[in-house]
Design a protein around this motif. Structure first.
Motif, PDB file in Angstrom:
ATOM      1  N   ILE A 103       0.768  -1.456  -0.335  1.00  0.00           N
ATOM      2  CA  ILE A 103       0.175  -0.273   0.289  1.00  0.00           C
ATOM      3  C   ILE A 103       0.982   1.308   0.041  1.00  0.00           C
ATOM      4  O   ILE A 103       0.507   2.049  -1.002  1.00  0.00           O
ATOM      5  N   PHE A 104       1.850   1.573   0.622  1.00  0.00           N
ATOM      6  CA  PHE A 104       2.752   2.080   0.705  1.00  0.00           C
ATOM      7  C   PHE A 104       3.659   2.554  -0.723  1.00  0.00           C
ATOM      8  O   PHE A 104       3.613   3.882  -0.956  1.00  0.00           O
ATOM      9  N   PHE A 105       3.637   1.423  -1.471  1.00  0.00           N
ATOM     10  CA  PHE A 105       4.595   1.533  -2.495  1.00  0.00           C
ATOM     11  C   PHE A 105       3.156   2.214  -3.431  1.00  0.00           C
ATOM     12  O   PHE A 105       3.442   2.825  -4.608  1.00  0.00           O
ATOM     13  N   VAL A 106       2.178   1.783  -3.460  1.00  0.00           N
ATOM     14  CA  VAL A 106       1.825   2.080  -4.745  1.00  0.00           C
ATOM     15  C   VAL A 106       1.123   3.666  -4.675  1.00  0.00           C
ATOM     16  O   VAL A 106       0.940   3.898  -5.232  1.00  0.00           O
ATOM     17  N   TYR A 107       1.117   3.926  -3.313  1.00  0.00           N
ATOM     18  CA  TYR A 107       0.591   5.727  -3.202  1.00  0.00           C
ATOM     19  C   TYR A 107       1.339   5.825  -3.011  1.00  0.00           C
ATOM     20  O   TYR A 107       0.858   7.573  -3.406  1.00  0.00           O
ATOM     21  N   SER A 108       2.649   5.726  -2.638  1.00  0.00           N
ATOM     22  CA  SER A 108       3.861   6.560  -3.120  1.00  0.00           C
ATOM     23  C   SER A 108       4.185   7.187  -3.966  1.00  0.00           C
ATOM     24  O   SER A 108       4.533   8.097  -4.606  1.00  0.00           O
ATOM     25  N   TYR A 109       4.145   5.714  -4.890  1.00  0.00           N
ATOM     26  CA  TYR A 109       4.318   6.232  -6.426  1.00  0.00           C
ATOM     27  C   TYR A 109       3.609   6.658  -7.072  1.00  0.00           C
ATOM     28  O   TYR A 109       3.918   7.940  -8.617  1.00  0.00           O
ATOM     29  N   GLY A 110       2.364   6.826  -7.464  1.00  0.00           N
ATOM     30  CA  GLY A 110       1.151   7.622  -7.544  1.00  0.00           C
ATOM     31  C   GLY A 110       1.191   8.881  -7.746  1.00  0.00           C
ATOM     32  O   GLY A 110       1.311   9.328  -8.413  1.00  0.00           O
ATOM     33  N   SER A 111       1.397   9.004  -6.341  1.00  0.00           N
ATOM     34  CA  SER A 111       2.103  10.516  -5.988  1.00  0.00           C
ATOM     35  C   SER A 111       2.874  10.698  -6.203  1.00  0.00           C
ATOM     36  O   SER A 111       2.654  12.630  -6.542  1.00  0.00           O
ATOM     37  N   ILE A 112       3.736  10.321  -6.343  1.00  0.00           N
ATOM     38  CA  ILE A 112       5.185  10.593  -7.022  1.00  0.00           C
ATOM     39  C   ILE A 112       4.782  11.230  -7.954  1.00  0.00           C
ATOM     40  O   ILE A 112       5.806  12.054  -8.951  1.00  0.00           O
ATOM     41  N   GLU A 113       4.596   9.965  -9.204  1.00  0.00           N
ATOM     42  CA  GLU A 113       4.085  10.418 -10.465  1.00  0.00           C
ATOM     43  C   GLU A 113       3.607  11.590 -10.693  1.00  0.00           C
ATOM     44  O   GLU A 113       3.712  12.583 -12.123  1.00  0.00           O
ATOM     45  N   PHE A 114       2.345  11.942 -10.005  1.00  0.00           N
ATOM     46  CA  PHE A 114       1.281  13.185 -10.626  1.00  0.00           C
ATOM     47  C   PHE A 114       2.265  14.912 -10.001  1.00  0.00           C
ATOM     48  O   PHE A 114       1.958  15.486 -10.962  1.00  0.00           O
TER      49      PHE A 114
ATOM     50  N   ALA B 102      13.854  17.020  -4.503  1.00  0.00           N
ATOM     51  CA  ALA B 102      13.742  16.008  -3.512  1.00  0.00           C
ATOM     52  C   ALA B 102      12.535  16.244  -2.534  1.00  0.00           C
ATOM     53  O   ALA B 102      11.713  15.825  -1.633  1.00  0.00           O
ATOM     54  N   LEU B 103      11.877  17.857  -2.863  1.00  0.00           N
ATOM     55  CA  LEU B 103      11.102  17.825  -2.004  1.00  0.00           C
ATOM     56  C   LEU B 103       9.459  17.106  -2.426  1.00  0.00           C
ATOM     57  O   LEU B 103       9.112  16.536  -1.485  1.00  0.00           O
ATOM     58  N   THR B 104       9.273  17.219  -3.569  1.00  0.00           N
ATOM     59  CA  THR B 104       9.209  15.870  -4.829  1.00  0.00           C
ATOM     60  C   THR B 104       8.557  14.169  -3.536  1.00  0.00           C
ATOM     61  O   THR B 104       7.203  13.953  -2.911  1.00  0.00           O
ATOM     62  N   TRP B 105       9.516  14.116  -3.805  1.00  0.00           N
ATOM     63  CA  TRP B 105       9.838  12.524  -3.060  1.00  0.00           C
ATOM     64  C   TRP B 105       9.901  12.706  -1.433  1.00  0.00           C
ATOM     65  O   TRP B 105       9.158  11.877  -0.674  1.00  0.00           O
ATOM     66  N   SER B 106      10.140  13.577  -0.633  1.00  0.00           N
ATOM     67  CA  SER B 106      10.353  13.956   0.462  1.00  0.00           C
ATOM     68  C   SER B 106       8.873  13.707   0.941  1.00  0.00           C
ATOM     69  O   SER B 106       8.408  13.104   2.218  1.00  0.00           O
ATOM     70  N   PHE B 107       7.941  14.563   0.372  1.00  0.00           N
ATOM     71  CA  PHE B 107       6.935  15.100   0.917  1.00  0.00           C
ATOM     72  C   PHE B 107       5.632  14.104   0.978  1.00  0.00           C
ATOM     73  O   PHE B 107       5.390  13.745   1.765  1.00  0.00           O
ATOM     74  N   VAL B 108       6.190  13.601  -0.555  1.00  0.00           N
ATOM     75  CA  VAL B 108       4.978  12.290  -0.700  1.00  0.00           C
ATOM     76  C   VAL B 108       5.035  10.756   0.362  1.00  0.00           C
ATOM     77  O   VAL B 108       4.538  10.649   1.046  1.00  0.00           O
ATOM     78  N   PHE B 109       6.859  10.690   0.437  1.00  0.00           N
ATOM     79  CA  PHE B 109       7.178   9.557   2.101  1.00  0.00           C
ATOM     80  C   PHE B 109       6.591  10.050   3.064  1.00  0.00           C
ATOM     81  O   PHE B 109       6.000   9.234   3.615  1.00  0.00           O
ATOM     82  N   LEU B 110       6.286  11.382   3.527  1.00  0.00           N
ATOM     83  CA  LEU B 110       6.359  11.487   4.683  1.00  0.00           C
ATOM     84  C   LEU B 110       4.840  11.767   4.893  1.00  0.00           C
ATOM     85  O   LEU B 110       3.995  11.046   6.064  1.00  0.00           O
ATOM     86  N   VAL B 111       4.127  12.038   4.110  1.00  0.00           N
ATOM     87  CA  VAL B 111       3.101  12.255   4.076  1.00  0.00           C
ATOM     88  C   VAL B 111       1.881  10.812   4.276  1.00  0.00           C
ATOM     89  O   VAL B 111       1.492  10.091   4.723  1.00  0.00           O
ATOM     90  N   ASN B 112       2.678   9.910   3.454  1.00  0.00           N
ATOM     91  CA  ASN B 112       2.633   8.474   3.051  1.00  0.00           C
ATOM     92  C   ASN B 112       2.921   7.452   4.279  1.00  0.00           C
ATOM     93  O   ASN B 112       1.775   6.321   5.263  1.00  0.00           O
ATOM     94  N   PHE B 113       3.856   7.805   5.062  1.00  0.00           N
ATOM     95  CA  PHE B 113       4.476   7.400   5.926  1.00  0.00           C
ATOM     96  C   PHE B 113       3.456   7.695   7.748  1.00  0.00           C
ATOM     97  O   PHE B 113       2.391   6.678   8.421  1.00  0.00           O
ATOM     98  N   LEU B 114       2.991   8.931   7.601  1.00  0.00           N
ATOM     99  CA  LEU B 114       2.045   9.656   8.799  1.00  0.00           C
ATOM    100  C   LEU B 114       0.513   8.594   8.713  1.00  0.00           C
ATOM    101  O   LEU B 114       0.098   8.400   9.023  1.00  0.00           O
ATOM    102  N   THR B 115      -0.164   8.601   7.527  1.00  0.00           N
ATOM    103  CA  THR B 115      -0.778   7.694   6.777  1.00  0.00           C
ATOM    104  C   THR B 115      -0.863   6.138   7.513  1.00  0.00           C
ATOM    105  O   THR B 115      -1.937   5.678   7.793  1.00  0.00           O
ATOM    106  N   LEU B 116       0.075   5.267   7.521  1.00  0.00           N
ATOM    107  CA  LEU B 116       0.086   4.920   7.332  1.00  0.00           C
ATOM    108  C   LEU B 116      -0.509   3.854   9.238  1.00  0.00           C
ATOM    109  O   LEU B 116      -1.079   2.785   9.357  1.00  0.00           O
TER     110      LEU B 116
END
Length: 309
Positions: free
Chosen positions: A99-110, A144-158
């Motif tokens: 789930i973490f992979f899928v949602y972070s991938y989609g957010s980073i892509e967009f 860097a902001l794109t990847w770190s922001f998406v990872f942070l949001v998805n990590f806090l969502t877990l």
């Protein structure tokens, strides 16, 4: 109230018995994954080794290709295991990781596609100031902001779905997704749904507003500018628009499927469309940019020729 249990695994219910054809499907999916890895790695290496490609547009493309590898790796290995398995179960920890992979991938892509549209906007609308407005430092900060922001949001969502008390473990899909897990909760999930919808709206409409704004400006300049300006816009924006439409189609169906009842859609079509945004963009993007952009195409041919010899 239904009885809650500590779920240690989930059953993926969209799979069906294919008999000996499962080995054929395995080979097809494996070949697709190998090609995706090869194509994306080839283009990343091509951009890295050719100093003339060390420009903002190509660096953003490199980030896009790496995200394609990231998303594919979060999907294909588990998918290949499930194709060969007679019992389609997945450990809870692997499910949450997917789930973490899928949602972070989609957010980073967009977000990456939105930033690339902003880059094209500066290049076409402000060509003389482009190098001062889009510096290498700014490129690095945006990526860097794109990847770190998406990872942070998805990590806090877990914790919102990992800590849920569940009253079942059946997911009617070929992979794990957030909303399917939340629907298994024994208790009220209003907070989860509001948070999920808020994050989804922000992830979709934020980049979308930027994309619409930049392309309105680009089209305005093209219609009022010279033939050379229009040719430049067509050559660099066409692959981007194609990638954007391709990803948006797959992501839109996935969002609709997770929120609404899609039982009326044939199972095979539902499986194909649910996998579309995870498989087609990582396959489509390197093909589109590799064939359309001459600098990348020439460098890739040179790399392949060198390896052959």
């Amino acid at each position: 109230m239904r009885n809650s249990t500590q779920v240690s695994f989930f059953t993926l219910g969209a799979y069906f018995d294919t008999g000996l054809f499962k080995y054929l499907y395995f080979m097809i999916v494996m070949s697709l994954y190998i090609f995706i890895v090869f194509a994306n790695v080839l283009l990343v290496v091509a951009i890295y080794v050719n100093r003339s490609l060390h420009e903002p547009m190509y660096i953003f493309l490199c980030s896009l290709f790496i995200n394609g590898l990231y998303g594919s790796t979060g999907m294909f290995p588990l998918l290949l295991v499930q194709i060969l398995s007679d019992f389609h179960v997945i450990p809870a920890s692997f499910c949450f990781l997917q789930i973490f992979f899928v949602y972070s991938y989609g957010s980073i892509e967009f977000l990456s596609l939105a930033i690339m549209s902003y880059d094209r906007y500066l290049a076409i609308c402000y060509p003389l100031q482009y190098n001062t407005r889009m510096t290498y430092k700014k490129v690095a900060i945006l990526i860097a902001l794109t990847w770190s922001f998406v990872f942070l949001v998805n990590f806090l969502t877990l914790p919102l779905f990992v800590l849920l008390q569940l009253c079942g473990n059946f997911i009617n899909k070929v992979y794990c997704d957030n909303h399917s897990v939340v629907k298994l909760a024994c208790h009220d999930t209003t907070v989860n749904n509001i948070y999920g919808l808020t994050i989804s709206a922000f992830s979709v409409f934020g980049p979308l507003i930027l994309i619409f704004y930049t392309y309105i400006k680009i089209f305005k300049v093209c219609f009022s500018g010279s033939k050379q300006t229009r040719q430049k816009a067509v050559s660099t924006c066409t692959p981007h628009i194609a990638s954007l439409l391709n990803f948006s189609f797959g992501a839109s169906f996935e969002i609709l499927q997770s929120r609404f009842n899609m039982d009326s859609v044939p199972n095979m079509l539902r499986i194909f469309l649910s996998l579309y945004f995870l498989t087609c963009p990582p396959l489509f993007n390197p093909l589109m940019y590799g064939l359309k952009l001459s600098k990348i195409r020439v460098t890739c041919k040179s790399l392949i020729a060198n390896v052959s010899y």
